[in-house]
Motif scaffolding. Structure first.
Motif, PDB file in Angstrom:
ATOM      1  N   LYS A  34     -29.247   0.315 -19.511  1.00  0.00           N
ATOM      2  CA  LYS A  34     -29.339   0.992 -18.208  1.00  0.00           C
ATOM      3  C   LYS A  34     -27.973   1.491 -17.769  1.00  0.00           C
ATOM      4  O   LYS A  34     -27.812   2.638 -17.343  1.00  0.00           O
ATOM      5  CB  LYS A  34     -29.878   0.013 -17.162  1.00  0.00           C
ATOM      6  CG  LYS A  34     -29.646   0.468 -15.733  1.00  0.00           C
ATOM      7  CD  LYS A  34     -29.760  -0.653 -14.720  1.00  0.00           C
ATOM      8  CE  LYS A  34     -28.526  -1.528 -14.670  1.00  0.00           C
ATOM      9  NZ  LYS A  34     -28.528  -2.506 -13.562  1.00  0.00           N
ATOM     10  N   ASN A 110     -34.441   1.116  -6.072  1.00  0.00           N
ATOM     11  CA  ASN A 110     -33.573  -0.026  -5.782  1.00  0.00           C
ATOM     12  C   ASN A 110     -32.484  -0.093  -6.864  1.00  0.00           C
ATOM     13  O   ASN A 110     -32.085  -1.168  -7.298  1.00  0.00           O
ATOM     14  CB  ASN A 110     -34.385  -1.319  -5.728  1.00  0.00           C
ATOM     15  CG  ASN A 110     -33.550  -2.491  -5.211  1.00  0.00           C
ATOM     16  OD1 ASN A 110     -32.439  -2.308  -4.718  1.00  0.00           O
ATOM     17  ND2 ASN A 110     -34.074  -3.700  -5.347  1.00  0.00           N
ATOM     18  N   GLY A 112     -28.902   0.191  -8.041  1.00  0.00           N
ATOM     19  CA  GLY A 112     -27.509   0.183  -7.586  1.00  0.00           C
ATOM     20  C   GLY A 112     -26.735   1.348  -8.172  1.00  0.00           C
ATOM     21  O   GLY A 112     -25.913   1.978  -7.494  1.00  0.00           O
ATOM     22  N   ARG A 140     -28.644  -3.198   0.673  1.00  0.00           N
ATOM     23  CA  ARG A 140     -27.595  -3.422  -0.345  1.00  0.00           C
ATOM     24  C   ARG A 140     -26.308  -2.703   0.070  1.00  0.00           C
ATOM     25  O   ARG A 140     -26.338  -1.617   0.642  1.00  0.00           O
ATOM     26  CB  ARG A 140     -28.096  -2.953  -1.727  1.00  0.00           C
ATOM     27  CG  ARG A 140     -29.294  -3.776  -2.183  1.00  0.00           C
ATOM     28  CD  ARG A 140     -29.689  -3.455  -3.603  1.00  0.00           C
ATOM     29  NE  ARG A 140     -28.671  -3.879  -4.554  1.00  0.00           N
ATOM     30  CZ  ARG A 140     -28.756  -3.645  -5.855  1.00  0.00           C
ATOM     31  NH1 ARG A 140     -29.785  -2.975  -6.349  1.00  0.00           N
ATOM     32  NH2 ARG A 140     -27.803  -4.064  -6.664  1.00  0.00           N
ATOM     33  N   GLN A 188     -19.641  -1.635  -8.472  1.00  0.00           N
ATOM     34  CA  GLN A 188     -20.138  -0.258  -8.565  1.00  0.00           C
ATOM     35  C   GLN A 188     -19.433   0.677  -7.579  1.00  0.00           C
ATOM     36  O   GLN A 188     -19.435   1.889  -7.771  1.00  0.00           O
ATOM     37  CB  GLN A 188     -21.656  -0.233  -8.352  1.00  0.00           C
ATOM     38  CG  GLN A 188     -22.408  -0.880  -9.521  1.00  0.00           C
ATOM     39  CD  GLN A 188     -23.913  -0.970  -9.299  1.00  0.00           C
ATOM     40  OE1 GLN A 188     -24.399  -0.781  -8.184  1.00  0.00           O
ATOM     41  NE2 GLN A 188     -24.649  -1.281 -10.358  1.00  0.00           N
ATOM     42  N   HIS A 360     -28.029  -8.506  -4.515  1.00  0.00           N
ATOM     43  CA  HIS A 360     -28.584  -7.734  -5.631  1.00  0.00           C
ATOM     44  C   HIS A 360     -30.017  -7.311  -5.302  1.00  0.00           C
ATOM     45  O   HIS A 360     -30.370  -7.193  -4.131  1.00  0.00           O
ATOM     46  CB  HIS A 360     -28.506  -8.556  -6.919  1.00  0.00           C
ATOM     47  CG  HIS A 360     -27.197  -8.370  -7.657  1.00  0.00           C
ATOM     48  ND1 HIS A 360     -26.949  -8.916  -8.894  1.00  0.00           N
ATOM     49  CD2 HIS A 360     -26.074  -7.681  -7.329  1.00  0.00           C
ATOM     50  CE1 HIS A 360     -25.736  -8.574  -9.301  1.00  0.00           C
ATOM     51  NE2 HIS A 360     -25.179  -7.833  -8.370  1.00  0.00           N
ATOM     52  N   GLU A 361     -30.843  -7.073  -6.325  1.00  0.00           N
ATOM     53  CA  GLU A 361     -32.217  -6.600  -6.115  1.00  0.00           C
ATOM     54  C   GLU A 361     -32.924  -7.420  -5.043  1.00  0.00           C
ATOM     55  O   GLU A 361     -33.738  -6.934  -4.275  1.00  0.00           O
ATOM     56  CB  GLU A 361     -33.004  -6.662  -7.426  1.00  0.00           C
ATOM     57  CG  GLU A 361     -32.758  -5.495  -8.368  1.00  0.00           C
ATOM     58  CD  GLU A 361     -31.499  -5.622  -9.176  1.00  0.00           C
ATOM     59  OE1 GLU A 361     -30.557  -6.335  -8.757  1.00  0.00           O
ATOM     60  OE2 GLU A 361     -31.424  -4.987 -10.248  1.00  0.00           O
ATOM     61  N   ARG A 364     -30.629 -13.308  -5.184  1.00  0.00           N
ATOM     62  CA  ARG A 364     -30.969 -13.982  -6.440  1.00  0.00           C
ATOM     63  C   ARG A 364     -30.711 -15.489  -6.378  1.00  0.00           C
ATOM     64  O   ARG A 364     -31.397 -16.263  -7.047  1.00  0.00           O
ATOM     65  CB  ARG A 364     -30.182 -13.363  -7.603  1.00  0.00           C
ATOM     66  CG  ARG A 364     -30.731 -12.009  -7.999  1.00  0.00           C
ATOM     67  CD  ARG A 364     -29.996 -11.364  -9.149  1.00  0.00           C
ATOM     68  NE  ARG A 364     -30.810 -10.281  -9.685  1.00  0.00           N
ATOM     69  CZ  ARG A 364     -30.353  -9.308 -10.464  1.00  0.00           C
ATOM     70  NH1 ARG A 364     -29.073  -9.281 -10.818  1.00  0.00           N
ATOM     71  NH2 ARG A 364     -31.154  -8.377 -10.910  1.00  0.00           N
ATOM     72  N   HIS A 404     -36.480  -7.465 -11.574  1.00  0.00           N
ATOM     73  CA  HIS A 404     -36.759  -7.497 -13.015  1.00  0.00           C
ATOM     74  C   HIS A 404     -36.217  -8.739 -13.695  1.00  0.00           C
ATOM     75  O   HIS A 404     -36.864  -9.319 -14.572  1.00  0.00           O
ATOM     76  CB  HIS A 404     -36.208  -6.238 -13.680  1.00  0.00           C
ATOM     77  CG  HIS A 404     -34.768  -5.947 -13.397  1.00  0.00           C
ATOM     78  ND1 HIS A 404     -33.913  -5.372 -14.287  1.00  0.00           N
ATOM     79  CD2 HIS A 404     -33.988  -6.162 -12.286  1.00  0.00           C
ATOM     80  CE1 HIS A 404     -32.726  -5.226 -13.772  1.00  0.00           C
ATOM     81  NE2 HIS A 404     -32.736  -5.698 -12.543  1.00  0.00           N
ATOM     82  N   ARG A 405     -35.012  -9.190 -13.287  1.00  0.00           N
ATOM     83  CA  ARG A 405     -34.415 -10.328 -14.002  1.00  0.00           C
ATOM     84  C   ARG A 405     -35.043 -11.667 -13.599  1.00  0.00           C
ATOM     85  O   ARG A 405     -34.970 -12.637 -14.343  1.00  0.00           O
ATOM     86  CB  ARG A 405     -32.890 -10.325 -13.832  1.00  0.00           C
ATOM     87  CG  ARG A 405     -32.274  -9.054 -14.412  1.00  0.00           C
ATOM     88  CD  ARG A 405     -30.813  -9.152 -14.702  1.00  0.00           C
ATOM     89  NE  ARG A 405     -30.245  -7.805 -14.793  1.00  0.00           N
ATOM     90  CZ  ARG A 405     -30.305  -7.016 -15.866  1.00  0.00           C
ATOM     91  NH1 ARG A 405     -30.891  -7.439 -16.959  1.00  0.00           N
ATOM     92  NH2 ARG A 405     -29.780  -5.800 -15.851  1.00  0.00           N
ATOM     93  N   LYS A 430     -38.109  -1.668 -13.994  1.00  0.00           N
ATOM     94  CA  LYS A 430     -36.821  -1.167 -13.474  1.00  0.00           C
ATOM     95  C   LYS A 430     -35.861  -0.868 -14.622  1.00  0.00           C
ATOM     96  O   LYS A 430     -35.155   0.142 -14.598  1.00  0.00           O
ATOM     97  CB  LYS A 430     -36.207  -2.197 -12.527  1.00  0.00           C
ATOM     98  CG  LYS A 430     -34.910  -1.748 -11.849  1.00  0.00           C
ATOM     99  CD  LYS A 430     -34.416  -2.795 -10.854  1.00  0.00           C
ATOM    100  CE  LYS A 430     -33.327  -2.271  -9.929  1.00  0.00           C
ATOM    101  NZ  LYS A 430     -32.011  -2.151 -10.525  1.00  0.00           N
TER     102      LYS A 430
END
Ligand SMILES: O=C(O)C1=C[C@@H](OP(=O)(O)O)[C@@H](O)[C@H](O)C1
Ligand SMILES: C=C(OP(=O)(O)O)C(=O)O
Length: 461
Positions: A34, A110, A112, A140, A188, A360-361, A364, A404-405, A430
């Protein structure tokens, strides 16, 4: 199928995570990275000539990036590979840069990478570019990019939120120059400013002012890919830490093969670790800036060994899983998968340096704590991470919070804990569409490639 929906096969929800009947033994071809795909798209869009991406990741995040660039006038199409048989490398995207256009609208989902990398690009468009995304994208952090762009001469309407939704009022150019940014909440911010900087009138000098800087390998990835595209980049030196400079100049159109996503290789390597089996990931790069490279060391310490051969990276579990005390600040996106393995270990783990994962998403740290504890685990949040004391786990629904993670981490636990059901496994689209099929193929000893076949005719990515 829309451009932003890679249409994964429908799955039961919650998805019953398959239990391993013994040690796994498989070779798993993991789709493209990604992070590399989305950087390659941005750099190709800003270049002065067309370029190609081979084996790009086709997932929600990368299709959102492609759609956004297309909305600003860039041509992105699937083209035939040109090679045949064993030489065929999978899908190829041709990127044709153009004068960037506004008005345009961008859905960041979503992602980043989309929400941070594209506002600087939008400054170069000749009109307003409106950015919005999933509800989580509004929470975010984006203030670092917004404030820095304003300091460099941009006009941005964000109604004082310092976050999405917002409009970048592009005027076709940006002054650029020196700027300070506190990137402690996301690396980022730095990558975003560097990636577009060759097209700023004065380039950029980015000085990070925060106390910590997460995900350094991702900044190195940005620098390496900029240089590959012909940019002149100075990196931090002794006596001048946390300063990057990018000179103004034209970017080349490259023909780039995207590496497999090593962070998405994580659940498959973890499968070898927790079942005492063996998994090979073909095309594992010898040199890479991806944070997933750290899995070789981390998972070896947790109970196995790995070997890089012509076949790829083979990880072999020892049959024992050990706890680990580790700072994951450089490789934060690996945390959910490491937490899953740590919950199955024979000793306590402490995962440190990842406070920024709360943004994060999903949060976490909170999500992993709640969901692993929901299966009988003993996880506590610390100021900057997790303390995980392994306990016998039991069946239950593992919620994923559109992350996703979290979903792939739950699947790892489900390999050895009967009756784990993963809510919304489809959220893996994602970055890893088709995850459930890859997972069951792995358990069947699969040798299936995940890379999509080259389409017979050209079309939109
Ligand atoms: O630049 C990138 O491609 C990424 C940087 C990291 O972000 P943060 O620095 O916000 O953690 C990482 O977690 C994310 O998955 C991808
Ligand atoms: C943090 C992640 O993604 P994003 O690019 O949306 O920040 C991730 O993939 O783990």
């Amino acid at each position: 199928m829309t451009d932003t929906d890679p249409a994964p096969a429908a799955q039961a929800d919650p998805w019953p995570a398959p239990l391993a009947s013994g040690p796994v033994d498989a070779s798993v071809t993991v789709p493209g990275s990604k992070s590399v795909t989305n950087r390659a798209l941005v750099l190709a869009a800003l270049a002065s000539e067309p370029g190609r991406l081979r084996r790009p990741l086709r997932s929600r995040d990368t299709l959102l990036m492609a759609d956004a660039l297309r909305a600003m006038g860039v041509g992105i199409d699937v083209v035939p590979d040109g090679s045949t048989g064993a030489d065929a490398t999978g899908e190829v995207w041709r990127v044709v840069p153009a004068g960037l256009r506004g008005p345009a609208t961008v859905d960041v989902g979503n992602a980043g990478t989309v929400m941070r990398f594209l506002p600087p690009v939008a400054c170069l468009a000749d009109g307003p570019v409106r950015f919005d995304g999933d509800p989580r994208s509004h929470q975010r952090p984006l203030h670092g990019v917004i404030d820095a762009l304003r300091a460099l001469g941009a006009r941005i309407d964000d109604a004082g939120r310092g976050a999405l939704p917002l409009t970048v009022n592009g005027v076709g150019a940006l002054d650029g120059g020196p700027v300070e940014v506190d990137a402690s909440s996301s690396s980022q911010f730095v990558s975003a400013l560097l990636l577009s900087a060759p097209r700023f009138d004065q380039g950029v000098e980015v000085r990070h002012t925060g106390a910590v800087l997460p995900s350094l390998p991702h900044i190195r990835m940005t620098v390496e890919m900029l240089r590959l595209a012909g940019a002149s980049v100075d990196t931090p030196q002794a006596g001048e830490p946390d300063v990057w400079r990018v000179a103004p100049g034209a970017l080349l159109g490259r023909d780039l093969t995207i590496e497999p996503d090593l962070s998405n290789a994580q659940p498959f390597l973890a499968a070898a670790l927790v079942t005492g089996g063996r998994v090979t990931i073909p095309d594992w790069p010898e040199h890479t800036t991806q944070p997933g490279a750290a899995l070789r060391e981390i998972f070896t310490e947790m109970g196995g060994s790995c070997e890089l051969t012509e076949q790829g990276l083979t990880f072999t579990g020892s049959g024992r899983v050990h706890g680990i005390d580790v700072d994951l600040g450089d490789v934060g996106e690996l945390t959910p998968g490491i937490a899953a393995v740590a919950a199955l270990a024979d000793s306590e783990s402490v995962l440190r340096g990842v406070a920024h994962l709360r943004l994060h998403e999903t949060d976490r740290l909170a999500a992993l704590t709640k969901e692993i504890n929901g299966l009988g685990g003993d996880v506590t949040e610390t100021e900057d991470g997790l303390r995980i004391r392994p306990r016998p786990l039991h069946s239950g629904v593992f919620h994923t919070y559109d992350d996703h993670r979290l979903a792939t981490a739950a699947a790892v636990i489900g390999l050895v804990v009967d009756g784990v059901r993963v809510e919304n496994v489809a959220t893996t689209a994602k970055t890893l569409p088709g995850f459930p099929a890859l997972w069951t193929d792995m358990l069947a000893g699969g040798r299936t490639a995940a890379v999509p076949a080259v389409p017979a005719s050209s079309g939109s990515a």
